[in-house]
Design a protein around this motif. Structure first.
Motif, PDB file in Angstrom:
ATOM      1  N   SER A 132       0.829  -1.206   0.000  1.00  0.00           N
ATOM      2  CA  SER A 132       0.000   0.000   0.000  1.00  0.00           C
ATOM      3  C   SER A 132       0.862   1.254   0.000  1.00  0.00           C
ATOM      4  O   SER A 132       0.528   2.242  -0.668  1.00  0.00           O
ATOM      5  N   GLY A 133       1.960   1.213   0.751  1.00  0.00           N
ATOM      6  CA  GLY A 133       2.841   2.371   0.801  1.00  0.00           C
ATOM      7  C   GLY A 133       3.472   2.668  -0.546  1.00  0.00           C
ATOM      8  O   GLY A 133       3.547   3.835  -0.967  1.00  0.00           O
ATOM      9  N   ILE A 134       3.922   1.637  -1.238  1.00  0.00           N
ATOM     10  CA  ILE A 134       4.525   1.835  -2.560  1.00  0.00           C
ATOM     11  C   ILE A 134       3.494   2.356  -3.547  1.00  0.00           C
ATOM     12  O   ILE A 134       3.763   3.277  -4.329  1.00  0.00           O
ATOM     13  N   GLN A 135       2.300   1.796  -3.504  1.00  0.00           N
ATOM     14  CA  GLN A 135       1.260   2.214  -4.449  1.00  0.00           C
ATOM     15  C   GLN A 135       0.709   3.605  -4.132  1.00  0.00           C
ATOM     16  O   GLN A 135       0.085   4.230  -4.987  1.00  0.00           O
ATOM     17  N   ALA A 136       0.940   4.089  -2.912  1.00  0.00           N
ATOM     18  CA  ALA A 136       0.484   5.435  -2.558  1.00  0.00           C
ATOM     19  C   ALA A 136       1.394   6.514  -3.114  1.00  0.00           C
ATOM     20  O   ALA A 136       1.017   7.691  -3.146  1.00  0.00           O
ATOM     21  N   ILE A 137       2.593   6.140  -3.570  1.00  0.00           N
ATOM     22  CA  ILE A 137       3.533   7.109  -4.122  1.00  0.00           C
ATOM     23  C   ILE A 137       3.125   7.431  -5.555  1.00  0.00           C
ATOM     24  O   ILE A 137       2.873   6.526  -6.351  1.00  0.00           O
ATOM     25  N   PRO A 138       3.044   8.701  -5.911  1.00  0.00           N
ATOM     26  CA  PRO A 138       2.659   9.065  -7.280  1.00  0.00           C
ATOM     27  C   PRO A 138       3.580   8.418  -8.316  1.00  0.00           C
ATOM     28  O   PRO A 138       4.784   8.278  -8.101  1.00  0.00           O
ATOM     29  N   LYS A 139       3.011   8.028  -9.448  1.00  0.00           N
ATOM     30  CA  LYS A 139       3.774   7.378 -10.506  1.00  0.00           C
ATOM     31  C   LYS A 139       4.924   8.244 -11.004  1.00  0.00           C
ATOM     32  O   LYS A 139       5.936   7.746 -11.503  1.00  0.00           O
ATOM     33  N   ARG A 157      15.119   0.908  -4.734  1.00  0.00           N
ATOM     34  CA  ARG A 157      16.054   1.076  -3.623  1.00  0.00           C
ATOM     35  C   ARG A 157      16.247   2.537  -3.238  1.00  0.00           C
ATOM     36  O   ARG A 157      16.275   2.866  -2.048  1.00  0.00           O
ATOM     37  N   TYR A 158      16.367   3.409  -4.212  1.00  0.00           N
ATOM     38  CA  TYR A 158      16.727   4.797  -3.923  1.00  0.00           C
ATOM     39  C   TYR A 158      15.547   5.759  -3.935  1.00  0.00           C
ATOM     40  O   TYR A 158      15.654   6.864  -3.392  1.00  0.00           O
ATOM     41  N   VAL A 159      14.431   5.380  -4.575  1.00  0.00           N
ATOM     42  CA  VAL A 159      13.308   6.313  -4.711  1.00  0.00           C
ATOM     43  C   VAL A 159      12.062   5.826  -3.978  1.00  0.00           C
ATOM     44  O   VAL A 159      11.552   6.490  -3.077  1.00  0.00           O
ATOM     45  N   LEU A 160      11.557   4.648  -4.357  1.00  0.00           N
ATOM     46  CA  LEU A 160      10.248   4.210  -3.876  1.00  0.00           C
ATOM     47  C   LEU A 160      10.268   3.698  -2.439  1.00  0.00           C
ATOM     48  O   LEU A 160       9.460   4.125  -1.612  1.00  0.00           O
ATOM     49  N   LEU A 161      11.166   2.756  -2.135  1.00  0.00           N
ATOM     50  CA  LEU A 161      11.152   2.146  -0.797  1.00  0.00           C
ATOM     51  C   LEU A 161      11.455   3.140   0.323  1.00  0.00           C
ATOM     52  O   LEU A 161      10.800   3.093   1.373  1.00  0.00           O
ATOM     53  N   PRO A 162      12.441   4.044   0.167  1.00  0.00           N
ATOM     54  CA  PRO A 162      12.662   5.012   1.258  1.00  0.00           C
ATOM     55  C   PRO A 162      11.425   5.825   1.594  1.00  0.00           C
ATOM     56  O   PRO A 162      11.151   6.103   2.771  1.00  0.00           O
ATOM     57  N   MET A 163      10.657   6.226   0.560  1.00  0.00           N
ATOM     58  CA  MET A 163       9.444   6.992   0.821  1.00  0.00           C
ATOM     59  C   MET A 163       8.336   6.103   1.363  1.00  0.00           C
ATOM     60  O   MET A 163       7.608   6.482   2.292  1.00  0.00           O
ATOM     61  N   ALA A 164       8.178   4.917   0.781  1.00  0.00           N
ATOM     62  CA  ALA A 164       7.097   4.022   1.200  1.00  0.00           C
ATOM     63  C   ALA A 164       7.248   3.615   2.660  1.00  0.00           C
ATOM     64  O   ALA A 164       6.261   3.559   3.409  1.00  0.00           O
ATOM     65  N   LEU A 165       8.479   3.316   3.087  1.00  0.00           N
ATOM     66  CA  LEU A 165       8.690   2.882   4.466  1.00  0.00           C
ATOM     67  C   LEU A 165       8.360   3.993   5.457  1.00  0.00           C
ATOM     68  O   LEU A 165       7.867   3.726   6.557  1.00  0.00           O
ATOM     69  N   ARG A 166       8.612   5.226   5.068  1.00  0.00           N
ATOM     70  CA  ARG A 166       8.234   6.335   5.948  1.00  0.00           C
ATOM     71  C   ARG A 166       6.720   6.491   6.031  1.00  0.00           C
ATOM     72  O   ARG A 166       6.164   6.789   7.087  1.00  0.00           O
ATOM     73  N   ILE A 167       6.072   6.267   4.898  1.00  0.00           N
ATOM     74  CA  ILE A 167       4.620   6.413   4.856  1.00  0.00           C
ATOM     75  C   ILE A 167       3.925   5.371   5.731  1.00  0.00           C
ATOM     76  O   ILE A 167       2.911   5.666   6.377  1.00  0.00           O
ATOM     77  N   VAL A 168       4.455   4.152   5.756  1.00  0.00           N
ATOM     78  CA  VAL A 168       3.744   3.057   6.430  1.00  0.00           C
ATOM     79  C   VAL A 168       4.169   2.874   7.882  1.00  0.00           C
ATOM     80  O   VAL A 168       3.766   1.899   8.522  1.00  0.00           O
ATOM     81  N   ILE A 169       4.951   3.789   8.430  1.00  0.00           N
ATOM     82  CA  ILE A 169       5.352   3.649   9.837  1.00  0.00           C
ATOM     83  C   ILE A 169       4.141   3.595  10.778  1.00  0.00           C
ATOM     84  O   ILE A 169       4.106   2.759  11.688  1.00  0.00           O
ATOM     85  N   PRO A 170       3.117   4.449  10.602  1.00  0.00           N
ATOM     86  CA  PRO A 170       1.950   4.348  11.520  1.00  0.00           C
ATOM     87  C   PRO A 170       1.290   2.977  11.524  1.00  0.00           C
ATOM     88  O   PRO A 170       1.074   2.403  12.605  1.00  0.00           O
ATOM     89  N   PRO A 171       0.931   2.387  10.355  1.00  0.00           N
ATOM     90  CA  PRO A 171       0.356   1.038  10.428  1.00  0.00           C
ATOM     91  C   PRO A 171       1.340  -0.009  10.922  1.00  0.00           C
ATOM     92  O   PRO A 171       0.941  -0.981  11.566  1.00  0.00           O
ATOM     93  N   LEU A 172       2.627   0.172  10.644  1.00  0.00           N
ATOM     94  CA  LEU A 172       3.612  -0.780  11.156  1.00  0.00           C
ATOM     95  C   LEU A 172       3.729  -0.692  12.676  1.00  0.00           C
ATOM     96  O   LEU A 172       4.095  -1.660  13.333  1.00  0.00           O
ATOM     97  N   THR A 173       3.401   0.477  13.219  1.00  0.00           N
ATOM     98  CA  THR A 173       3.377   0.617  14.680  1.00  0.00           C
ATOM     99  C   THR A 173       2.338  -0.319  15.281  1.00  0.00           C
ATOM    100  O   THR A 173       2.596  -1.014  16.271  1.00  0.00           O
ATOM    101  N   SER A 174       1.166  -0.357  14.666  1.00  0.00           N
ATOM    102  CA  SER A 174       0.115  -1.254  15.152  1.00  0.00           C
ATOM    103  C   SER A 174       0.531  -2.710  15.035  1.00  0.00           C
ATOM    104  O   SER A 174       0.284  -3.516  15.935  1.00  0.00           O
ATOM    105  N   GLU A 175       1.179  -3.069  13.913  1.00  0.00           N
ATOM    106  CA  GLU A 175       1.625  -4.448  13.741  1.00  0.00           C
ATOM    107  C   GLU A 175       2.692  -4.807  14.765  1.00  0.00           C
ATOM    108  O   GLU A 175       2.723  -5.932  15.270  1.00  0.00           O
ATOM    109  N   SER A 176       3.569  -3.854  15.073  1.00  0.00           N
ATOM    110  CA  SER A 176       4.620  -4.112  16.061  1.00  0.00           C
ATOM    111  C   SER A 176       4.025  -4.323  17.446  1.00  0.00           C
ATOM    112  O   SER A 176       4.484  -5.178  18.215  1.00  0.00           O
ATOM    113  N   MET A 177       2.996  -3.553  17.781  1.00  0.00           N
ATOM    114  CA  MET A 177       2.332  -3.732  19.062  1.00  0.00           C
ATOM    115  C   MET A 177       1.555  -5.047  19.091  1.00  0.00           C
ATOM    116  O   MET A 177       1.537  -5.742  20.117  1.00  0.00           O
TER     117      MET A 177
END
Length: 252
Positions: A132-139, A157-177
């Motif tokens: 979801s995070g990757i697909q939320a990034i504009p094409k 590696r240099y464009v999509l994943l760095p942004m996607a991982l920042r975007i999905v930190i809130p839902p990943l917080t729930s998964e971590s808990m």
């Protein structure tokens, strides 16, 4: 109802009070036991979280590669498999079924099997968040990487994943808990984590209220600690100007 908190200063073998509430030598107190159980809960949870984040990142990325339909099918199959089988059933499969089919697994500790089962179960949920995070990034971001001469791997590696991982930190917080709470099912295969301690010590002392209250507080403390850590990471790594609807913009 008066609660007997002194029970934690009692030795597990004799029931006698121990000075300082910590046992000496082989004389373990209930305080020693609950701290050891908390350590096992943290070990199982954090180890499973590492597996979940690693596998989830790979599987979630594979599901966004339309040029490779086999990778997409593999990712979809992974998510559907681990997401639709109850966690307790998966743990029983790893503990009872697979060692029968592969005898070498009989030598592996139950705690390690639980870590693998919990990690793979959670990886399916993490993969969904990463996709979801990757697909939320504009094409346009991907096209920009390609225009700079990046390969698909470099673009991710240099464009999509760095942004996607920042975007999905809130839902990943729930998964971590959630992974800390889900670790409680490890008691079903006799891993001496917090739920196992509460059940066993409550029966031994006939004081289940004190035991379950203490375990509840430790679960809450663990979850809140994870929440604070991930909230700090989120604030430090937030994408400036990102709009959740799927765009990058100013407008504020």
């Amino acid at each position: 109802m008066a609660l007997d908190w002194q029970v934690f200063c009692r030795e597990t073998t004799t029931g006698e009070l121990s000075a300082g509430c910590f046992g000496k030598g082989h004389d373990q107190t209930y305080l020693d036991w609950i701290l050891s159980a908390w350590g096992w809960t943290l070990t199982v949870s954090l180890s499973a979280l590492i597996i979940a984040l690693t596998a989830g990142l790979v599987i979630g990325t594979l599901r966004t590669l339309p040029s490779n339909p086999w990778a997409v099918r593999l990712g979809n199959a992974w998510v559907e498999l681990f997401r639709n089988i109850p966690l307790l059933v998966q743990i029983f499969i790893w503990y009872f079924v697979l060692p029968t089919m592969f005898p070498a697994l009989q030598k592996i500790p139950a705690s390690l099997l639980v870590i693998v089962a919990l990690g793979l179960f959670t990886s399916a949920r993490v993969a969904e968040q990463v996709r979801s995070g990757i697909q939320a990034i504009p094409k346009g971001q991907q096209y920009a990487g390609m225009a700079m001469g990046f390969t698909t791997a470099q673009t991710y590696r240099y464009v999509l994943l760095p942004m996607a991982l920042r975007i999905v930190i809130p839902p990943l917080t729930s998964e971590s808990m959630n992974i800390f709470k889900n670790s409680s099912v490890a008691f079903a295969v006799s891993v001496t984590e917090l739920t196992f301690f509460a059940r066993q010590s409550g029966e031994e002392t006939s004081l289940p209220v004190e035991m379950y209250l203490s375990v509840t507080l430790l679960y809450v403390a663990s979850a809140l600690l994870v929440n604070r850590i991930t909230s700090f990471v989120e604030k430090r790594s937030r994408v400036p100007g990102f709009v959740a609807a799927g765009g990058i913009g100013g407008g504020h």
